[in-house]
Design an enzyme around this catalytic site. Sequence first.
Site, PDB file in Angstrom:
ATOM      1  N   ASN A   1      29.604  37.823  25.193  1.00 37.07           N
ATOM      2  CA  ASN A   1      30.637  38.475  25.967  1.00 37.07           C
ATOM      3  C   ASN A   1      31.593  37.652  26.692  1.00 37.07           C
ATOM      4  O   ASN A   1      32.145  37.723  27.870  1.00 37.07           O
ATOM      5  CB  ASN A   1      30.096  39.205  27.240  1.00 37.07           C
ATOM      6  CG  ASN A   1      30.866  40.320  28.081  1.00 37.07           C
ATOM      7  OD1 ASN A   1      31.874  40.650  27.194  1.00 37.07           O
ATOM      8  ND2 ASN A   1      30.816  40.703  29.285  1.00 37.07           N
TER       9      ASN A   1
ATOM     10  N   ARG B   1      37.461  29.875  25.633  1.00 41.97           N
ATOM     11  CA  ARG B   1      36.525  29.656  26.963  1.00 41.97           C
ATOM     12  C   ARG B   1      35.138  28.812  26.276  1.00 41.97           C
ATOM     13  O   ARG B   1      34.701  28.007  26.870  1.00 41.97           O
ATOM     14  CB  ARG B   1      36.078  30.855  27.779  1.00 41.97           C
ATOM     15  CG  ARG B   1      37.328  31.268  28.588  1.00 41.97           C
ATOM     16  CD  ARG B   1      36.920  32.272  29.718  1.00 41.97           C
ATOM     17  NE  ARG B   1      36.133  31.629  30.610  1.00 41.97           N
ATOM     18  CZ  ARG B   1      34.838  32.277  31.185  1.00 41.97           C
ATOM     19  NH1 ARG B   1      34.534  33.281  30.582  1.00 41.97           N
ATOM     20  NH2 ARG B   1      34.366  31.683  31.936  1.00 41.97           N
TER      21      ARG B   1
ATOM     22  N   ARG C   1      26.119  33.183  32.828  1.00 49.49           N
ATOM     23  CA  ARG C   1      25.215  32.790  31.715  1.00 49.49           C
ATOM     24  C   ARG C   1      24.551  31.383  32.089  1.00 49.49           C
ATOM     25  O   ARG C   1      23.575  30.924  31.381  1.00 49.49           O
ATOM     26  CB  ARG C   1      26.141  32.502  30.351  1.00 49.49           C
ATOM     27  CG  ARG C   1      26.817  33.770  30.122  1.00 49.49           C
ATOM     28  CD  ARG C   1      27.709  33.371  28.767  1.00 49.49           C
ATOM     29  NE  ARG C   1      28.710  34.632  28.934  1.00 49.49           N
ATOM     30  CZ  ARG C   1      29.831  34.634  29.482  1.00 49.49           C
ATOM     31  NH1 ARG C   1      30.151  33.464  30.358  1.00 49.49           N
ATOM     32  NH2 ARG C   1      30.610  35.346  29.246  1.00 49.49           N
TER      33      ARG C   1
ATOM     34  N   LYS D   1      22.631  39.833  18.097  1.00 53.00           N
ATOM     35  CA  LYS D   1      23.826  39.362  17.785  1.00 53.00           C
ATOM     36  C   LYS D   1      23.807  37.764  17.671  1.00 53.00           C
ATOM     37  O   LYS D   1      24.194  37.160  16.657  1.00 53.00           O
ATOM     38  CB  LYS D   1      25.098  39.956  18.338  1.00 53.00           C
ATOM     39  CG  LYS D   1      26.222  39.544  17.659  1.00 53.00           C
ATOM     40  CD  LYS D   1      27.007  38.293  18.297  1.00 53.00           C
ATOM     41  CE  LYS D   1      28.115  37.788  17.664  1.00 53.00           C
ATOM     42  NZ  LYS D   1      28.651  36.595  18.183  1.00 53.00           N
TER      43      LYS D   1
ATOM     44  N   PRO E   1      26.040  39.300  11.762  1.00 59.25           N
ATOM     45  CA  PRO E   1      26.328  39.575  13.015  1.00 59.25           C
ATOM     46  C   PRO E   1      27.356  40.637  13.452  1.00 59.25           C
ATOM     47  O   PRO E   1      28.254  40.560  12.965  1.00 59.25           O
ATOM     48  CB  PRO E   1      26.771  38.091  13.691  1.00 59.25           C
ATOM     49  CG  PRO E   1      26.276  37.212  12.453  1.00 59.25           C
ATOM     50  CD  PRO E   1      26.398  38.097  11.065  1.00 59.25           C
TER      51      PRO E   1
ATOM     52  N   ASP F   1      29.577  41.857  16.025  1.00 53.01           N
ATOM     53  CA  ASP F   1      30.373  41.803  17.624  1.00 53.01           C
ATOM     54  C   ASP F   1      31.278  42.771  17.583  1.00 53.01           C
ATOM     55  O   ASP F   1      31.578  43.774  17.018  1.00 53.01           O
ATOM     56  CB  ASP F   1      30.849  40.361  17.685  1.00 53.01           C
ATOM     57  CG  ASP F   1      32.131  40.188  16.773  1.00 53.01           C
ATOM     58  OD1 ASP F   1      32.174  40.808  15.908  1.00 53.01           O
ATOM     59  OD2 ASP F   1      33.098  39.529  17.377  1.00 53.01           O
TER      60      ASP F   1
END
Length: 277
Positions: free
Chosen positions: A121, A126, A170, A210, A227, A229
């Site tokens: 997310n 970043r 996180r 994922k 994967p 996303d």
Amino acid sequence: MNYIVQKDKIIIYNLEDFNAEHILECGQIFTYEKISENEYNVLSKDKLCKVQTFEDRVELLTQDTAYFENFFDLKTNYSAIKNELVLLHQNLSEVIEFGKGIRILKQDIFETVIGFIISANNNIGRIRNSMRFLRENAGQKMGNYNAFPTLETLLKFDEEFFTKAGLGYRAKQIVKGLKDLENFDFEASKNWDTQLLKQELLKVCGIGSKVADCIMLFGYGKGDVFPVDTWIEKVYHDFFDKTEKNREIMRKVLVNTFKNLSGYAQQYLFYYKRSFV
DNA sequence: GACCAGGGCGGCC
DNA sequence: GGCCGCCATGGT
């Protein structure tokens, strides 16, 4: 693949299957820096590789040519892969043409684990900033750059450090995840099949379906993973089923369609969709 | 000021 | 087992 290896340089002549921009900016790696229009620095573990693009060739400048010959997957025939993929789905022809110079990197497993735990997310800019922060504030100095920190080193840092690295919520996850990784057998895991490997990766805090697929594709070189996303979800709605909302179902359909070439298909599709919106 | 980014976790049923 | 709200942060 048409290339030669010299003492501290690899020269690649087949630009159809090697495009530095496609390879580095297709979202599979977070540890590179663009130096100029034709030059990138690629960092992996404690190693550095300069990638310079010319009219007729690409030069990889590094002290460890053997490592980066494997890292850039130079022994795999991507023309053959692309020829097979266009037979598996009608939309792949245009998609592959757009990112034809992509190659799936064989990245360091631990570095890939950390990068994709951070990726949840999040956005690529970043993620790259956070990975750079970890390298510059916890990694061993290697002269004019820093190595990526080891598991042992990162275990010494607390949640506050990872918050400063920009991990947001996180930070708490990765502190737990690092402890889980203490019990993860990195050497043995290289010999596990896709199913067992995923089962074990999912035990680590911060790794879901994922993220596990990304680690298996970009770290372990598994081809039979896809994967899913937010970008692949958009692709799925364009090319497969406009109404499907369950990512696990999408993943199963996609792997069933592309089989052991799933990982490659995923990367061409991801790069295409993210570039065009 | 809402929405989005290479989603995962924990609580609830 | 599946579903759902929540989670920091920076950029549009």
